[in-house]
Enzyme design. Structure first.
Site, PDB file in Angstrom:
ATOM      1  N   SER A 189       0.847  -1.194   0.000  1.00 17.23           N
ATOM      2  CA  SER A 189       0.000   0.000   0.000  1.00 17.23           C
ATOM      3  C   SER A 189       0.886   1.249   0.000  1.00 17.23           C
ATOM      4  CB  SER A 189      -0.968  -0.043   1.173  1.00 17.23           C
ATOM      5  OG  SER A 189      -1.966   0.940   1.061  1.00 17.23           O
ATOM      6  N   GLU A 328      -9.078  -4.930  -4.451  1.00 17.90           N
ATOM      7  CA  GLU A 328      -8.441  -3.814  -3.748  1.00 17.90           C
ATOM      8  C   GLU A 328      -9.453  -2.767  -3.278  1.00 17.90           C
ATOM      9  OE1 GLU A 328      -5.320  -3.539  -2.979  1.00 17.90           O
ATOM     10  OE2 GLU A 328      -4.065  -4.581  -4.437  1.00 17.90           O
ATOM     11  N   HIS A 443      -7.855  -5.232  -0.304  1.00 18.56           N
ATOM     12  CA  HIS A 443      -6.608  -4.491  -0.122  1.00 18.56           C
ATOM     13  C   HIS A 443      -6.024  -4.801   1.258  1.00 18.56           C
ATOM     14  CE1 HIS A 443      -3.768  -1.228  -0.629  1.00 18.56           C
ATOM     15  NE2 HIS A 443      -4.092  -0.767   0.573  1.00 18.56           N
TER      16      HIS A 443
END
Length: 535
Positions: A189, A328, A443
């Site tokens: 991330s 995600e 995610h």
């Protein structure tokens, strides 16, 4: 009786401790080693400085520190003297120096730390690597940017902290058994975007040999890069909320006020700057993230549009592994669904408007937006799933795809891609956002499989989740150790090197299989590509 070890560093001796990790792996652990002077007082918004030296052994056997962050339901936690790193090693004096993996945590550039209660490296330590994790400044403390050159706050100190840590690692890791000439940086991330920012900056040249960017690149411009003027505006809003009465544009007064505010207040009030509408319309997740710096300084890290920097960056000569998760967009949680669907009645809002420099009222923006909107929103589609899938491509897969295309065009180094699609008992992000009814990995969901944490018990050796972990960790460590992601664990399967923009292959990890497939998102992403050609 506890078993300690003393290791020398350029700043002084460091005391670590032998520990038994999960799955009975023996390890020597050194925690909270300072790699920079505490950035307090007039150093708060300045670039990292070397820490002071010490003579007596530094006790590195305790808990890991964290920079200030604000958590809903908890409040502001952390402290400003948290410029530290942690080293996990199995052998201080190996016959041959051990490859090093340096973990850069995520958290949107405003949350997180290297704490082992979230990022325990136990599964990585089953392999022949030295594992290092680092902290870096977050939020306004790490990413305030002012364009008054006399103030010496151009921005990106959080990223510059990472480079400062890498320099410490390069100089000192041999004393921990690590190979300073075989370092792989990896992160997820904001950590993945950080990895890629370091890859395109000349400031990091030679500090690592390989990179793994997980669910983030420098082209994630909806959340990992904002206009410098927007960052400065956010700083004024922050200061005003804390009582600043200076004139807008008076950056000297603004900086002095922010230097004297409490770190806890800065973290807390930062959380109130962005509205849900801001986040949905423009993709912002934090008001303070990396910027293209407003002027060139000695340690300038991002000097221009990252897309341009990628064409000639030094890491075009090294190998990079990219990863992304199949779902995600779970970050667009259920509570924002109604507002999101209302916003997207204007097709322009499906676009990365700031990146394209388009206004939502512009007819051309609406025309381009309609092309993308038709891929996701119609009467036959579940509006919530469409909203999530669109977010996956807007915020993550489109930037990853464009990054890979640039690598194919300009890089001599190899590029590889993983698509993580596994579902098991550790898909905690998808569960948190109440999206478990949709197929795929959310995610951050891979983190529950590759790291130990307080959220989950140690993996059972005969479990599906253990097999997922072994596949993924073996790929990452194989890439770090040998330069090839084709670990013994996944043989005879092997990755396909990415060298054809029209034929993007990925290794897909599911709970039941490993397969090399065509990237499922590719056809939509090709259509996304046309909005950059015709804007």
């Amino acid at each position: 009786m506890e078993n300690f070890e003393i290791v020398q560093s350029e700043f002084g001796p460091i005391k670590g401790i032998h520990k038994k990790l999960a799955l009975d792996t023996e390890c020597i652990v050194f925690q909270s080693i300072p790699y920079m002077k505490a950035p307090v007082g007039n150093l708060r918004f300045r670039e990292a400085r070397p820490t002071d030296k010490w003579e007596e052994p530094l006790d590195a056997t305790g808990e890991i520190l964290a920079f200030p962050s604000f958590y809903e339901g908890i409040g502001a936690i952390g402290q400003e003297d948290a410029g530290i790193l942690n080293v996990f090693t199995k052998n201080l004096k190996p016959v041959k120096p051990t490859p090093v993996m340096v973990w850069i945590h995520g958290g949107g550039f405003f949350l997180g730390s290297s704490k082992t209660d979230t990022y325990g490296p136990d599964y990585f330590m089953q392999e022949d690597v030295v594992f290092v994790s680092i902290n870096y400044r977050l939020g306004v403390l790490g990413f305030l940017s002012l364009d008054d050159e006399s103030l010496n706050v151009p921005g990106n100190n959080g990223l510059k902290d990472q480079i400062f840590a890498l320099k410490w690692i390069k100089k000192n890791i041999a004393n921990f058994g690590g190979d300073p000439n075989n370092i792989t940086i990896f992160g997820e991330s904001a950590g993945g975007a950080s990895v890629h920012f370091l890859c395109i900056s000349e400031q990091s040249k030679g500090l690592f040999q390989r990179a793994i960017a997980m669910s983030g690149t420098a082209l994630c411009k909806t959340w990992a890069l904002i206009p410098q003027s927007t960052c400065r505006k956010h700083a004024e809003i922050l200061a005003e909320k804390l009582g600043w009465t200076g004139m807008k544009g008076d950056q000297k007064s603004l900086l002095k006020f922010l230097e004297n505010a409490s770190a806890a207040d800065l973290a807390k009030v930062t959380n109130d700057i962005l509205s849900a509408e801001d986040k949905l319309k423009f993709g912002f997740y934090s008001p303070f993230v990396p910027v293209v710096e407003p002027y060139i300084s000695k340690n300038c890290l991002i000097s221009e549009n990252p897309l341009n920097m990628m064409e000639t960056c030094w890491t075009n000569n090294i190998d990079i592994l990219f990863t992304g998760n199949s779902l995600e967009g779970v970050l667009r949680n259920e509570g924002k669904l109604e507002l999101g669907i209302e916003i997207f009645t204007n097709p322009a809002y499906v676009l990365p408007l700031l990146e394209l420099r388009l206004d939502q009222s512009d007819d051309h923006a609406k025309e381009l937006g309609l092309k993308i909107k038709n891929l996701y929103f119609n009467d036959q589609m579940d509006p919530k799933e469409s909203f999530i899938r669109h977010g996956s491509e807007l915020m993550f897969w489109n930037p990853i795809y464009r990054t890979i295309k640039s690598r194919i065009e300009y890089a001599k180094g190899k590029s590889y891609l993983i698509r993580f699609d596994a579902e098991g008992g550790r898909n905690f992000v998808k569960q948190f956002f109440k999206c478990s009814q949709y197929k795929g990995a959310g995610h951050g969901d891979e983190l529950g499989f590759i790291f130990t944490s307080v959220m989950f018990p140690t993996l059972e050796l005969d479990s599906v989740d253990y097999k997922i972990m072994r596949n993924y960790v073996s790929i990452l460590t194989s890439f770090a150790i040998t330069g090839s992601p084709n670990s013994d664990e996944i043989k005879p399967l092997s990755f396909v090197e990415l060298n054809d923009s029209d034929n993007i292959k990925c290794l897909q990890i599911t709970e039941s299989s490993l397969r090399v497939i065509d990237l499922p998102e590719a056809e939509k992403l090709k259509i996304w590509g046309t909005i950059y050609e015709n804007k």
